[in-house]
Design a protein around this motif. Structure first.
Motif, PDB file in Angstrom:
ATOM      1  N   VAL A 250      56.270  59.501  16.868  1.00  0.00           N
ATOM      2  CA  VAL A 250      55.399  60.220  17.797  1.00  0.00           C
ATOM      3  C   VAL A 250      55.856  59.935  19.217  1.00  0.00           C
ATOM      4  CG1 VAL A 250      53.411  60.256  16.259  1.00  0.00           C
ATOM      5  CG2 VAL A 250      53.711  58.331  17.791  1.00  0.00           C
ATOM      6  N   GLU A 251      55.600  60.876  20.115  1.00  0.00           N
ATOM      7  CA  GLU A 251      56.025  60.715  21.501  1.00  0.00           C
ATOM      8  C   GLU A 251      55.106  59.790  22.280  1.00  0.00           C
ATOM      9  OE1 GLU A 251      56.766  64.356  23.531  1.00  0.00           O
ATOM     10  OE2 GLU A 251      57.695  65.257  21.788  1.00  0.00           O
ATOM     11  N   ILE A 252      53.826  59.760  21.905  1.00  0.00           N
ATOM     12  CA  ILE A 252      52.868  58.970  22.662  1.00  0.00           C
ATOM     13  C   ILE A 252      51.777  58.460  21.731  1.00  0.00           C
ATOM     14  CG2 ILE A 252      51.359  60.868  23.329  1.00  0.00           C
ATOM     15  CD1 ILE A 252      51.447  59.594  26.180  1.00  0.00           C
ATOM     16  N   SER A 253      51.342  57.242  21.964  1.00  0.00           N
ATOM     17  CA  SER A 253      50.253  56.663  21.183  1.00  0.00           C
ATOM     18  C   SER A 253      49.361  55.874  22.133  1.00  0.00           C
ATOM     19  CB  SER A 253      50.800  55.749  20.082  1.00  0.00           C
ATOM     20  OG  SER A 253      51.325  54.565  20.654  1.00  0.00           O
ATOM     21  N   SER A 254      48.399  55.157  21.600  1.00  0.00           N
ATOM     22  CA  SER A 254      47.507  54.371  22.447  1.00  0.00           C
ATOM     23  C   SER A 254      48.262  53.261  23.177  1.00  0.00           C
ATOM     24  CB  SER A 254      46.380  53.778  21.612  1.00  0.00           C
ATOM     25  OG  SER A 254      46.903  52.913  20.632  1.00  0.00           O
ATOM     26  N   GLU A 255      49.423  52.868  22.680  1.00  0.00           N
ATOM     27  CA  GLU A 255      50.215  51.826  23.331  1.00  0.00           C
ATOM     28  C   GLU A 255      50.978  52.337  24.552  1.00  0.00           C
ATOM     29  OE1 GLU A 255      50.650  48.400  22.678  1.00  0.00           O
ATOM     30  OE2 GLU A 255      48.813  48.809  21.565  1.00  0.00           O
ATOM     31  N   SER A 256      51.247  53.637  24.627  1.00  0.00           N
ATOM     32  CA  SER A 256      52.019  54.157  25.749  1.00  0.00           C
ATOM     33  C   SER A 256      51.272  55.198  26.575  1.00  0.00           C
ATOM     34  CB  SER A 256      53.333  54.767  25.239  1.00  0.00           C
ATOM     35  OG  SER A 256      53.066  55.841  24.354  1.00  0.00           O
ATOM     36  N   HIS A 257      50.073  55.610  26.176  1.00  0.00           N
ATOM     37  CA  HIS A 257      49.315  56.608  26.916  1.00  0.00           C
ATOM     38  C   HIS A 257      48.710  55.967  28.159  1.00  0.00           C
ATOM     39  CE1 HIS A 257      46.295  59.599  27.930  1.00  0.00           C
ATOM     40  NE2 HIS A 257      46.981  60.435  27.170  1.00  0.00           N
ATOM     41  N   PRO A 258      48.862  56.587  29.331  1.00  0.00           N
ATOM     42  CA  PRO A 258      48.367  55.988  30.568  1.00  0.00           C
ATOM     43  C   PRO A 258      46.866  55.683  30.556  1.00  0.00           C
ATOM     44  CG  PRO A 258      49.779  57.851  31.063  1.00  0.00           C
ATOM     45  CD  PRO A 258      49.581  57.831  29.576  1.00  0.00           C
ATOM     46  N   PHE A 259      46.069  56.485  29.888  1.00  0.00           N
ATOM     47  CA  PHE A 259      44.621  56.238  29.860  1.00  0.00           C
ATOM     48  C   PHE A 259      44.310  54.924  29.159  1.00  0.00           C
ATOM     49  CE2 PHE A 259      40.479  56.537  27.769  1.00  0.00           C
ATOM     50  CZ  PHE A 259      39.674  56.766  28.864  1.00  0.00           C
ATOM     51  N   TYR A 260      44.957  54.665  28.044  1.00  0.00           N
ATOM     52  CA  TYR A 260      44.671  53.462  27.265  1.00  0.00           C
ATOM     53  C   TYR A 260      45.361  52.223  27.807  1.00  0.00           C
ATOM     54  CZ  TYR A 260      42.714  56.736  23.966  1.00  0.00           C
ATOM     55  OH  TYR A 260      41.967  57.723  23.400  1.00  0.00           O
ATOM     56  N   THR A 261      46.459  52.387  28.536  1.00  0.00           N
ATOM     57  CA  THR A 261      47.177  51.234  29.069  1.00  0.00           C
ATOM     58  C   THR A 261      46.656  50.814  30.435  1.00  0.00           C
ATOM     59  OG1 THR A 261      48.868  52.650  30.080  1.00  0.00           O
ATOM     60  CG2 THR A 261      49.299  51.817  27.842  1.00  0.00           C
ATOM     61  N   GLY A 262      45.761  51.601  31.031  1.00  0.00           N
ATOM     62  CA  GLY A 262      45.215  51.283  32.345  1.00  0.00           C
ATOM     63  C   GLY A 262      46.105  51.723  33.481  1.00  0.00           C
ATOM     64  N   LYS A 263      47.117  52.523  33.206  1.00  0.00           N
ATOM     65  CA  LYS A 263      48.034  52.987  34.239  1.00  0.00           C
ATOM     66  C   LYS A 263      47.740  54.429  34.654  1.00  0.00           C
ATOM     67  CE  LYS A 263      51.678  49.947  32.673  1.00  0.00           C
ATOM     68  NZ  LYS A 263      52.964  49.831  32.043  1.00  0.00           N
ATOM     69  N   ALA A 264      46.539  54.901  34.342  1.00  0.00           N
ATOM     70  CA  ALA A 264      46.166  56.266  34.707  1.00  0.00           C
ATOM     71  C   ALA A 264      45.986  56.354  36.219  1.00  0.00           C
ATOM     72  CB  ALA A 264      44.880  56.676  33.997  1.00  0.00           C
ATOM     73  N   ARG A 265      46.313  57.501  36.758  1.00  0.00           N
ATOM     74  CA  ARG A 265      46.149  57.709  38.193  1.00  0.00           C
ATOM     75  C   ARG A 265      44.681  57.909  38.516  1.00  0.00           C
ATOM     76  NH1 ARG A 265      49.884  62.684  39.396  1.00  0.00           N
ATOM     77  NH2 ARG A 265      47.943  63.507  38.630  1.00  0.00           N
ATOM     78  N   ALA A 266      44.264  57.404  39.657  1.00  0.00           N
ATOM     79  CA  ALA A 266      42.895  57.639  40.115  1.00  0.00           C
ATOM     80  C   ALA A 266      42.826  59.050  40.681  1.00  0.00           C
ATOM     81  CB  ALA A 266      42.518  56.623  41.177  1.00  0.00           C
ATOM     82  N   VAL A 267      41.780  59.761  40.351  1.00  0.00           N
ATOM     83  CA  VAL A 267      41.623  61.133  40.815  1.00  0.00           C
ATOM     84  C   VAL A 267      40.837  61.117  42.119  1.00  0.00           C
ATOM     85  CG1 VAL A 267      40.655  63.380  40.249  1.00  0.00           C
ATOM     86  CG2 VAL A 267      41.668  61.990  38.461  1.00  0.00           C
ATOM     87  N   ASP A 268      41.318  61.844  43.097  1.00  0.00           N
ATOM     88  CA  ASP A 268      40.664  61.939  44.393  1.00  0.00           C
ATOM     89  C   ASP A 268      39.524  62.950  44.287  1.00  0.00           C
ATOM     90  OD1 ASP A 268      39.984  61.914  47.050  1.00  0.00           O
ATOM     91  OD2 ASP A 268      41.670  63.164  47.676  1.00  0.00           O
ATOM     92  N   THR A 269      38.385  62.515  43.746  1.00  0.00           N
ATOM     93  CA  THR A 269      37.274  63.441  43.514  1.00  0.00           C
ATOM     94  C   THR A 269      36.639  63.882  44.816  1.00  0.00           C
ATOM     95  OG1 THR A 269      35.768  61.602  43.191  1.00  0.00           O
ATOM     96  CG2 THR A 269      36.752  62.563  41.221  1.00  0.00           C
ATOM     97  N   GLU A 270      36.597  63.013  45.821  1.00  0.00           N
ATOM     98  CA  GLU A 270      35.986  63.403  47.082  1.00  0.00           C
ATOM     99  C   GLU A 270      36.779  64.532  47.729  1.00  0.00           C
ATOM    100  OE1 GLU A 270      34.788  61.513  51.408  1.00  0.00           O
ATOM    101  OE2 GLU A 270      35.184  60.197  49.710  1.00  0.00           O
ATOM    102  N   GLY A 271      38.075  64.426  47.707  1.00  0.00           N
ATOM    103  CA  GLY A 271      38.903  65.488  48.271  1.00  0.00           C
ATOM    104  C   GLY A 271      38.754  66.796  47.513  1.00  0.00           C
TER     105      GLY A 271
END
Length: 87
Positions: A48-69
């Protein structure tokens, strides 16, 4: 219930090549490739190309979304409560 109506549900190893991670589970997926697992048995393996070990959401490397902007941009474009828009 007829037995021939259900797909074959068997042990399969899913391997995330990017993270060097593999896990054994049960699935109806099929593969011609096999791998010898830690228990000494040979199982079909599915890469598989991506799993919970490499997905940014599960690894904590997800980008923060600028919701205010995004909200400010939406209000500028479509009007907010101060611009006479819907409340």
């Amino acid at each position: 219930m007829p037995q021939d109506k259900h797909p074959d549900y068997h042990p399969v190893v899913f391997r995330d090549r990017a993270a060097g991670y593999a896990f054994l589970t049960r699935s109806t997926a099929r593969s011609e490739q096999t791998i010898e697992w830690d228990d000494g048995e040979t199982y079909p393996v599915i890469d598989v190309e991506i799993s919970s070990e490499s997905h940014p959401f599960y690894t904590g490397k997800a980008r923060a979304v600028d919701t205010e902007g995004r909200i400010a941009r939406f209000e500028r474009r479509y009007g907010g409560p101060e611009a006479g828009g819907a409340t």
